[in-house]
Motif scaffolding. Structure first.
Motif, PDB file in Angstrom:
ATOM      1  N   ILE A 144       0.840  -1.209   0.000  1.00 39.31           N
ATOM      2  CA  ILE A 144       0.000   0.000   0.000  1.00 39.31           C
ATOM      3  C   ILE A 144       0.869   1.250   0.000  1.00 39.31           C
ATOM      4  N   TYR A 145       1.891   1.280   0.841  1.00 45.50           N
ATOM      5  CA  TYR A 145       2.748   2.461   0.915  1.00 45.50           C
ATOM      6  C   TYR A 145       3.535   2.661  -0.377  1.00 45.50           C
ATOM      7  N   HIS A 146       4.001   1.564  -0.984  1.00 47.45           N
ATOM      8  CA  HIS A 146       4.721   1.696  -2.250  1.00 47.45           C
ATOM      9  C   HIS A 146       3.815   2.276  -3.335  1.00 47.45           C
ATOM     10  N   LYS A 147       2.591   1.773  -3.416  1.00 47.49           N
ATOM     11  CA  LYS A 147       1.658   2.273  -4.433  1.00 47.49           C
ATOM     12  C   LYS A 147       1.263   3.721  -4.168  1.00 47.49           C
ATOM     13  N   SER A 148       1.143   4.081  -2.907  1.00 49.19           N
ATOM     14  CA  SER A 148       0.822   5.475  -2.579  1.00 49.19           C
ATOM     15  C   SER A 148       1.956   6.405  -2.976  1.00 49.19           C
ATOM     16  N   ALA A 149       3.175   5.990  -2.727  1.00 52.18           N
ATOM     17  CA  ALA A 149       4.327   6.810  -3.096  1.00 52.18           C
ATOM     18  C   ALA A 149       4.424   6.970  -4.611  1.00 52.18           C
ATOM     19  N   GLY A 204       1.838   6.770  -6.657  1.00 55.06           N
ATOM     20  CA  GLY A 204       0.672   7.541  -7.068  1.00 55.06           C
ATOM     21  C   GLY A 204       0.852   9.035  -6.884  1.00 55.06           C
ATOM     22  N   MET A 205       1.710   9.425  -5.968  1.00 53.16           N
ATOM     23  CA  MET A 205       1.962  10.843  -5.748  1.00 53.16           C
ATOM     24  C   MET A 205       2.818  11.445  -6.859  1.00 53.16           C
ATOM     25  N   TYR A 248       9.791   7.808  -3.815  1.00 54.01           N
ATOM     26  CA  TYR A 248       9.512   6.385  -3.917  1.00 54.01           C
ATOM     27  C   TYR A 248      10.789   5.570  -3.824  1.00 54.01           C
TER      28      TYR A 248
END
Length: 98
Positions: free
Chosen positions: A22-27, A29-30, A36
Motif C-alpha cells: 500500500i505504501y509503495h503504491k501510494s508513493a 501515485g503521488m 519512492y
C-alpha cells in the motif's frame, strides 16, 4: 509448536507485505519518484525480513505436515514407513530446488 510458528509467521508476512505494498503504491501515485526510490531503499530490510518469515512459515508448515503424516503412517504397518520415507525425500528434494 510448528503449527503455531506457521500461523504467526504467515500472519506477520501477510500484514508486512500488504502494508508495504500500500505504501509503495501510494508513493508512486503521488508522482514523486525520488521519494519512492528513497522509501524503497529505506524499507529493503523490512522486505527481507518479510521474506525470511515467509520461508519460516513454509518450513514450519512442512514440518507440521510431516509430523502429522508420520502419525497417520504409523497406523498402517505394511506401507506406512515406506510412504513416509518417500514423502520425506520428495519434500527435501523440493526444498533443495526451492
Amino acid at each position: 509448536f510448528c503449527a503455531g510458528t506457521c500461523v504467526i509467521a504467515g500472519s506477520f508476512t501477510g500484514i508486512m507485505f500488504h502494508l508495504l505494498g500500500i505504501y509503495h503504491k501510494s508513493a508512486l501515485g503521488m508522482g514523486n519518484h525520488a521519494a519512492y526510490l528513497a522509501f524503497k531503499e529505506a524499507t529493503a530490510g523490512l522486505l527481507q525480513l518479510g521474506f525470511r518469515t515467509f520461508l519460516t512459515c513454509l518450513g514450519s508448515f512442512v514440518a507440521t505436515f510431516l509430523i502429522s503424516f508420520k502419525n497417520k503412517a504409523n497406523e498402517d504397518e505394511r506401507f506406512g514407513n515406506k510412504i513416509f520415507t518417500a514423502m520425506t525425500i520428495l519434500t527435501l528434494l523440493g526444498g533443495i530446488v526451492l
